[in-house]
Design an enzyme around this catalytic site. Structure first.
Site, PDB file in Angstrom:
ATOM      1  N   SER A 166       0.827  -1.201   0.000  1.00 22.19           N
ATOM      2  CA  SER A 166       0.000   0.000   0.000  1.00 22.19           C
ATOM      3  C   SER A 166       0.863   1.253   0.000  1.00 22.19           C
ATOM      4  O   SER A 166       0.524   2.253  -0.649  1.00 22.19           O
ATOM      5  CB  SER A 166      -0.934   0.006   1.216  1.00 22.19           C
ATOM      6  OG  SER A 166      -0.215  -0.193   2.413  1.00 22.19           O
TER       7      SER A 166
ATOM      8  N   ASN B 190       2.283   1.518  -3.736  1.00 28.10           N
ATOM      9  CA  ASN B 190       1.385   1.552  -4.892  1.00 28.10           C
ATOM     10  C   ASN B 190       0.100   2.342  -4.712  1.00 28.10           C
ATOM     11  O   ASN B 190      -0.478   2.791  -5.709  1.00 28.10           O
ATOM     12  CB  ASN B 190       1.017   0.113  -5.295  1.00 28.10           C
ATOM     13  CG  ASN B 190       2.227  -0.690  -5.717  1.00 28.10           C
ATOM     14  OD1 ASN B 190       3.040  -0.236  -6.496  1.00 28.10           O
ATOM     15  ND2 ASN B 190       2.356  -1.893  -5.184  1.00 28.10           N
ATOM     16  N   TYR B 191      -0.388   2.501  -3.490  1.00 24.53           N
ATOM     17  CA  TYR B 191      -1.721   3.079  -3.304  1.00 24.53           C
ATOM     18  C   TYR B 191      -1.741   4.378  -2.511  1.00 24.53           C
ATOM     19  O   TYR B 191      -2.668   5.166  -2.663  1.00 24.53           O
ATOM     20  CB  TYR B 191      -2.646   2.057  -2.623  1.00 24.53           C
ATOM     21  CG  TYR B 191      -2.950   0.874  -3.507  1.00 24.53           C
ATOM     22  CD1 TYR B 191      -3.881   0.971  -4.528  1.00 24.53           C
ATOM     23  CD2 TYR B 191      -2.285  -0.327  -3.350  1.00 24.53           C
ATOM     24  CE1 TYR B 191      -4.156  -0.103  -5.362  1.00 24.53           C
ATOM     25  CE2 TYR B 191      -2.541  -1.418  -4.175  1.00 24.53           C
ATOM     26  CZ  TYR B 191      -3.481  -1.295  -5.179  1.00 24.53           C
ATOM     27  OH  TYR B 191      -3.732  -2.352  -6.003  1.00 24.53           O
ATOM     28  N   ILE B 192      -0.767   4.608  -1.652  1.00 23.70           N
ATOM     29  CA  ILE B 192      -0.740   5.830  -0.850  1.00 23.70           C
ATOM     30  C   ILE B 192       0.122   6.870  -1.557  1.00 23.70           C
ATOM     31  O   ILE B 192       1.277   6.596  -1.898  1.00 23.70           O
ATOM     32  CB  ILE B 192      -0.185   5.557   0.561  1.00 23.70           C
ATOM     33  CG1 ILE B 192      -1.097   4.588   1.314  1.00 23.70           C
ATOM     34  CG2 ILE B 192      -0.040   6.847   1.344  1.00 23.70           C
ATOM     35  CD1 ILE B 192      -0.543   4.128   2.648  1.00 23.70           C
TER      36      ILE B 192
END
Length: 786
Positions: free
Chosen positions: A741, A744-746
């Site tokens: 996370s 890639n996502y935060i």
């Protein structure tokens, strides 16, 4: 419910045209142009620089041994001017800092030179070299390696422009193919008899033997797929024996050979390891860098995957299948039109050569197991990857302008009279609220049975009135997603409607919806919006919210980092980034506990020393008389025994090194009597510890004062607290993977701004490689918010 053209199951649609809707006009926010960086910042050396990644360590070592520091370059002199006491550095262009590598060659650091001609070697396109300067009256010449200055592409105008052309010029040296198989000649057994295998068959047998100590060979599907493909290889030559049963095969001799090879590599000499390291660096120098629009960029995965047995995630249907060797004839090279085409390995030819500047891959091929397309891209630290990441997170930030409208619309559509619209609204609700992946249709015969929201089947959903829903399915990478959640009343009613008879457990939950239809609808709200953007948006939003709410303003750095990891964990749980508890977890926790005990032991000694220096402190400071927790008598005895043994080993090691140095200098080594004397002193320390344990008094060392002892106790308390926080953090994260996370996502700008605002060192949050990957995110103000 009535049925429209769109409102029929996808499986039943044939030639019916989908009704088109007029898309509402979109309002695209103007892109704010950032100021161009007019001042040239001082060049810092980074890992992504090819020249320095290869030679920096050796250059530093040599520089420290010879001159101690790197010399500054002197100006270039005119040809007709004579000079006295010329040095090598006198021939370095003005403004260039230098250091020398292990061969004595000068390596340039800061490059701010105008009008100097660059030259390129045909064999080494990635390395930009400056003109060779030759020392007067000498045959020696020096090659100066030039690195590109840091280009802050994120500050340039139109940096976010997503035009069709990704580059103008591109040059590289192709890809590296794994070496041909070298037969080891170790014979395996079949029916307890040694058998001969051709090199091709021996190679595949070795792949299997290498995995005998793994759980893969315990899986029936893995063994069956391997045996099928191995038999096909065996049949290619009449020299191979006829094998009919895998159970009668004994791969142990090959396995034992491989284990011996592992031990041999571990016990290699320093010189052998250095030779292997140099070979690896030579490969990285040749294939690991490319020239993109005139600057050197690092390539990511330039190595072609070697042949092996496909493993797959979970119960993959093709686990154990043979991954065949990739040949140059199967590889397509992408390169600039005016760049030199890299030569393929001798005796081979490239499958194709293209000049497509609308894509960012350098090479591509198709692997044989899943027939998936593989690519060679630039490294994560490259400008193209950075631009891609920035666009992704900016797209998620843009969603916050439309998310309220989207949510109000899908809540309204939950009651729509058309089944297709209800299904779409329900799927959007699940994707938005629970960060489910969209999911795509798959071929179960070729791929693992993993699903996402749009590909859920009725068997994956269990309903518990009044409004609880249990999701249980295999998500990405065959990781089980199990979650019991409460949903809104209308969502529960819809799910009950979608799963009722005549549907069966294997039937799709959303039979009138797929990912393409969902994304097509989302793009009517915002250009480029897909279901995946919701996952990035919600991850970053939740992370920012958790940080703002739970970061202790006056806490220590360790307390703040714990709050950061807890916020990260909330995102990981939301995105289902789970992992199984590591086998080493208990041992790691035990080591942390021992570290805390060791610190408490030191604190106990300091307290007793204070009482020995000033016995009156017993009445003034009753806390000095309190025993430290977790310090039992048996543990103290064992710990002190370990301390003494470590001290003895330390003395022996230093004694041996001193003797080696004396012998190397041609001097007489120290005698064994001196070693015995030193060990005797250690024995006296052991007696002293035993005495202190019995009497409870610790004699102060030379220079120890009450003030110093008190200050040391404060420092130990800080270290104990930090270790306790680390232990709590590690235990809480044992079943959660935080890195996925965070990478890639935060949005990394949230982390950078948080570090600057709360004065937390950025290297405590991002390691060196991530700081390079997110270099664009480090250039942010403390007040920045997602």
């Amino acid at each position: 419910m009535p049925s429209s053209d769109d409102d029929v199951p996808l499986a039943a649609r044939k030639n019916r045209k989908a009704a088109t809707r007029k898309q509402p006009s979109r309002v695209t926010p103007k892109k704010a142009a950032t100021k161009n960086n007019k001042t040239q910042t001082k060049r810092k050396r980074v890992d992504s620089d090819s020249e320095f990644e290869i030679k920096s360590s050796s250059a530093k070592a040599n520089s420290s041994k010879t001159n101690g520091t790197s010399k500054k370059a002197g100006p270039l002199q005119k040809k007709n001017k004579k000079r006295n006491n010329e040095s090598d550095d006198d021939f370095v262009p003005n403004g260039i800092k230098v250091e020398k590598d292990i061969d004595g060659d000068v390596i340039m650091k800061d490059v701010k030179v105008k009008g100097i001609e660059k030259e390129e070697s045909e064999d080494d396109i990635p390395l930009a070299k400056l003109t060779i300067y030759k020392k007067r009256n000498s045959k020696a010449s020096y090659t100066y390696l030039c690195i590109s200055p840091i280009i802050k592409w994120w500050e340039q105008e139109n940096a976010e422009n997503d035009g069709s052309a990704k580059w103008q010029t591109l040059g590289h040296n192709g890809v590296y193919f794994p070496p041909e198989y070298q037969p080891h000649g170790v014979k395996m057994k079949y029916k307890n008899k040694e058998i001969y295998l051709t090199p091709e068959a021996e190679e595949v047998a070795t792949f299997y033997a290498a995995m005998l100590d793994t759980d893969y060979v315990k899986k029936e599907k893995f063994r069956a797929n391997f045996f099928r493909d191995w038999l096909a290889v065996l049949k290619n030559s009449k020299e191979n024996p006829k094998i009919e049963s895998l159970e009668k095969c004994d791969f142990t001799p090959i396995y034992e050979y491989l284990q011996r090879e592992k031990e041999r590599k571990k016990s290699m000499s320093k010189e052998e390891k250095q030779l292997l390291k140099q070979e690896k660096l030579a490969l990285e120098e040749k294939y690991g860098y490319c020239k993109l629009d005139g600057r050197t960029e690092k390539v990511g995965n330039f190595r072609i995957e070697p042949p092996n047995l496909f493993r797959g995630r979970g119960d993959h249907p093709k686990s154990g299948s043979l991954k065949k060797r990739v040949l140059p004839e199967e590889v397509t090279i992408n390169i600039g039109k005016n760049s030199r085409i890299p030569p393929p390995p001798p005796g081979h030819a490239w499958g194709n050569v293209v000049h497509d500047n609308t894509v960012t891959w350098l090479a591509t091929w198709k692997e044989n197991v899943n027939e998936s397309v593989k690519y060679v891209f630039l490294a994560a630290t490259s400008s193209l990857k950075g631009q891609s990441d920035l666009k992704k997170f900016e797209k998620a930030r843009e969603l916050k302008k439309y998310v309220s409208k989207i949510r109000s619309d899908y809540k309204r559509d939950l009651k729509d009279k058309y089944m297709a619209i209800r299904q779409r609204a329900t799927a959007m609700y699940l994707i938005d609220r629970f960060a489910l992946r969209a999911g795509n249709e798959k071929n179960d015969a070729k791929e693992a049975d993993t699903v996402g929201c749009c590909s859920l089947r009725c068997e994956h959903v269990t309903l518990e009135p009044p409004k609880a829903v249990i999701f249980d399915f295999l998500g990405k990478d065959s990781i089980r997603y199990y979650n019991k959640v409460e949903v809104e009343d209308q969502v529960f009613k819809n799910l009950r409607l979608f799963t009722r008879s005549p549907k069966e457990p294997k039937h799709p939950l959303f039979d009138r919806l797929n990912t393409s239809l969902l994304n097509k609808h989302l793009q009517t709200y915002m250009d480029g919006l897909t279901a995946k953007v919701f996952r990035t948006y919600n991850a970053s939003y939740v992370f920012q919210k958790e940080l703002d709410a739970n970061t202790p303003i006056d806490g220590s750095i360790h307390d703040k980092i714990l709050a950061y990891n807890r916020a990260n964990r909330q995102v990981a749980v939301l995105c289902n980034h789970q992992r199984s508890v590591s086998k080493a977890h208990e041992n790691q926790m035990g080591r942390i506990k021992d570290k805390i005990r060791a610190l408490k032991y030191q604190k106990m000694k300091l307290k007793k020393t204070i009482l020995t220096i000033d016995p009156k402190q017993k009445k003034k400071r009753p806390d000095l008389l309190q025993d430290e927790s977790d310090l039992e008598e048996d543990w103290i005895i064992e710990y002190e025994k370990q301390l003494i043994e470590k001290e003895r080993e330390k003395v022996r090691t230093k004694f041996e090194k001193d003797n080696e140095k004396l012998i190397a200098d041609g001097k007489k080594p120290r005698s064994d009597k001196e070693l015995d004397s030193l060990l005797k002193e250690v024995g006296e320390k052991a007696k002293q510890l035993s005495k202190e344990r019995k009497t409870g008094k610790v004699e102060p060392k030379r220079g120890q004062t009450l003030e110093k002892l008190e200050a040391n106790i404060v420092k130990l308390d800080e270290r104990i607290n930090a270790a306790k926080i680390a232990m709590v953090d590690k235990d809480e994260n044992k079943e959660t993977a935080l890195s996925t996370s965070k990478i890639n996502y935060i949005d990394p700008r949230i982390s950078a701004a948080w570090c600057y605002k709360h004065k937390v060192p950025i290297d405590k949050i991002f390691n060196k490689s991530l700081r390079e990957k997110f270099k664009w995110a480090m250039d942010i103000s403390p007040d920045w918010e997602f």
